[in-house]
Design a protein around this motif. Structure first.
Motif, PDB file in Angstrom:
ATOM      1  N   UNK A   1       0.836  -1.205   0.000  1.00 50.52           N
ATOM      2  CA  UNK A   1       0.000   0.000   0.000  1.00 50.52           C
ATOM      3  C   UNK A   1       0.872   1.257   0.000  1.00 50.52           C
ATOM      4  N   UNK A   2       1.992   1.199   0.702  1.00 50.98           N
ATOM      5  CA  UNK A   2       2.922   2.333   0.709  1.00 50.98           C
ATOM      6  C   UNK A   2       3.476   2.560  -0.696  1.00 50.98           C
ATOM      7  N   UNK A   3       3.822   1.486  -1.385  1.00 48.19           N
ATOM      8  CA  UNK A   3       4.354   1.587  -2.753  1.00 48.19           C
ATOM      9  C   UNK A   3       3.340   2.254  -3.674  1.00 48.19           C
ATOM     10  N   UNK A   4       2.088   1.831  -3.596  1.00 47.81           N
ATOM     11  CA  UNK A   4       1.047   2.436  -4.427  1.00 47.81           C
ATOM     12  C   UNK A   4       0.885   3.924  -4.108  1.00 47.81           C
ATOM     13  N   UNK A   5       0.978   4.260  -2.835  1.00 45.10           N
ATOM     14  CA  UNK A   5       0.871   5.659  -2.428  1.00 45.10           C
ATOM     15  C   UNK A   5       2.025   6.468  -3.007  1.00 45.10           C
ATOM     16  N   UNK A   6       3.226   5.943  -2.931  1.00 50.37           N
ATOM     17  CA  UNK A   6       4.407   6.634  -3.467  1.00 50.37           C
ATOM     18  C   UNK A   6       4.251   6.852  -4.970  1.00 50.37           C
ATOM     19  N   UNK A   7       3.829   5.804  -5.684  1.00 52.30           N
ATOM     20  CA  UNK A   7       3.679   5.910  -7.135  1.00 52.30           C
ATOM     21  C   UNK A   7       2.577   6.878  -7.542  1.00 52.30           C
TER      22      UNK A   7
ATOM     23  N   UNK B   1      -1.130   8.166   5.931  1.00 52.26           N
ATOM     24  CA  UNK B   1      -1.942   7.418   4.965  1.00 52.26           C
ATOM     25  C   UNK B   1      -2.265   6.010   5.467  1.00 52.26           C
ATOM     26  N   UNK B   2      -1.281   5.360   6.082  1.00 51.53           N
ATOM     27  CA  UNK B   2      -1.458   3.976   6.529  1.00 51.53           C
ATOM     28  C   UNK B   2      -1.968   3.881   7.967  1.00 51.53           C
ATOM     29  N   UNK B   3      -2.097   5.029   8.625  1.00 51.11           N
ATOM     30  CA  UNK B   3      -2.537   5.060  10.025  1.00 51.11           C
ATOM     31  C   UNK B   3      -1.612   4.217  10.899  1.00 51.11           C
TER      32      UNK B   3
ATOM     33  N   UNK C   1      11.419   4.841  -0.274  1.00 47.60           N
ATOM     34  CA  UNK C   1      10.783   5.906  -1.067  1.00 47.60           C
ATOM     35  C   UNK C   1      11.751   6.375  -2.161  1.00 47.60           C
ATOM     36  N   UNK C   2      12.997   6.615  -1.778  1.00 45.96           N
ATOM     37  CA  UNK C   2      13.994   7.081  -2.752  1.00 45.96           C
ATOM     38  C   UNK C   2      14.232   6.032  -3.836  1.00 45.96           C
ATOM     39  N   UNK C   3      14.315   4.743  -3.456  1.00 46.50           N
ATOM     40  CA  UNK C   3      14.550   3.694  -4.439  1.00 46.50           C
ATOM     41  C   UNK C   3      13.400   3.597  -5.443  1.00 46.50           C
ATOM     42  N   UNK C   4      12.171   3.674  -4.971  1.00 50.27           N
ATOM     43  CA  UNK C   4      11.017   3.633  -5.880  1.00 50.27           C
ATOM     44  C   UNK C   4      11.097   4.799  -6.857  1.00 50.27           C
ATOM     45  N   UNK C   5      11.362   5.994  -6.347  1.00 53.55           N
ATOM     46  CA  UNK C   5      11.431   7.177  -7.204  1.00 53.55           C
ATOM     47  C   UNK C   5      12.591   7.080  -8.196  1.00 53.55           C
ATOM     48  N   UNK C   6      13.724   6.544  -7.762  1.00 57.22           N
ATOM     49  CA  UNK C   6      14.864   6.367  -8.680  1.00 57.22           C
ATOM     50  C   UNK C   6      14.519   5.389  -9.805  1.00 57.22           C
ATOM     51  N   UNK C   7      13.887   4.285  -9.463  1.00 56.37           N
ATOM     52  CA  UNK C   7      13.520   3.291 -10.484  1.00 56.37           C
ATOM     53  C   UNK C   7      12.518   3.867 -11.478  1.00 56.37           C
ATOM     54  N   UNK C   8      11.572   4.651 -10.990  1.00 53.31           N
ATOM     55  CA  UNK C   8      10.590   5.256 -11.887  1.00 53.31           C
ATOM     56  C   UNK C   8      11.244   6.304 -12.781  1.00 53.31           C
TER      57      UNK C   8
END
Length: 163
Positions: free
Chosen positions: A53-59, A74-76, A98-105
């Motif tokens: 759910x965190x990944x979806x929120x970040x994206x 967001x996740x309470x 968070x940084x890794x997801x953003x870097x990959x995108x």
């Protein structure tokens, strides 16, 4: 509230928020059932769901660059609970994730023909291009400009190789 005021559920966003709240409540309830200090497979499933759910929120928040506090809200969840879930599931803290997801995108955008490296970086919330380049090189072993100039591709040829 929805039972007393059924018209409040007419909008799609209200129904989505209700389902989100129910899912969070269920996940929190499942997580609070454990009384022992060892991690059970059920705990891992709950933590995995939170990380997903965190990944979806970040994206879904590309340019906003969500913070750990945003994820907690967001996740309470508390920061400590979020940190524990991330360490158990992916082995890194939430900030690094968070940084890794953003870097990959950003890398995907560069490979898929973004007009410039800076545009891809800004799209994913990286405003300091020097730091972006440093993080990128650490993660992928090359500068983003190198990826932009020579995007990785599948070599076209015959298989098996002709002798």
């Amino acid at each position: 509230s929805a039972v007393q005021n059924p018209q409040s559920m007419d909008s799609e966003s209200a129904r989505l928020q209700l389902s989100e709240d129910v899912a969070v409540a269920a996940l929190q309830a499942m997580g609070s059932l454990s009384v022992n200090t060892t991690h059970s497979p059920r705990d891992h499933r709950v933590h995995r769901a939170m990380v997903d759910r965190a990944r979806l929120f970040i994206l879904s928040h590309q340019t906003g660059s969500p913070t750990v506090e945003d994820l907690c809200e967001h996740l309470h969840m508390s920061r400590r609970g979020l940190h524990s879930a991330f360490m158990q599931v992916v082995g890194v803290n939430p900030c690094t994730y968070i940084r890794q997801i953003r870097l990959h995108e950003a890398r995907k955008d560069i490979i898929n023909g973004a007009p410039s490296v800076s545009e891809a970086a800004m799209r994913w919330g990286f405003w300091h291009f020097g730091m972006f380049s440093q993080y990128y090189k650490t993660q992928f072993g090359e500068l983003p400009s190198e990826t932009h100039r020579n995007p990785p591709g599948v070599a076209m040829g015959t298989w098996p190789p002709l002798s």
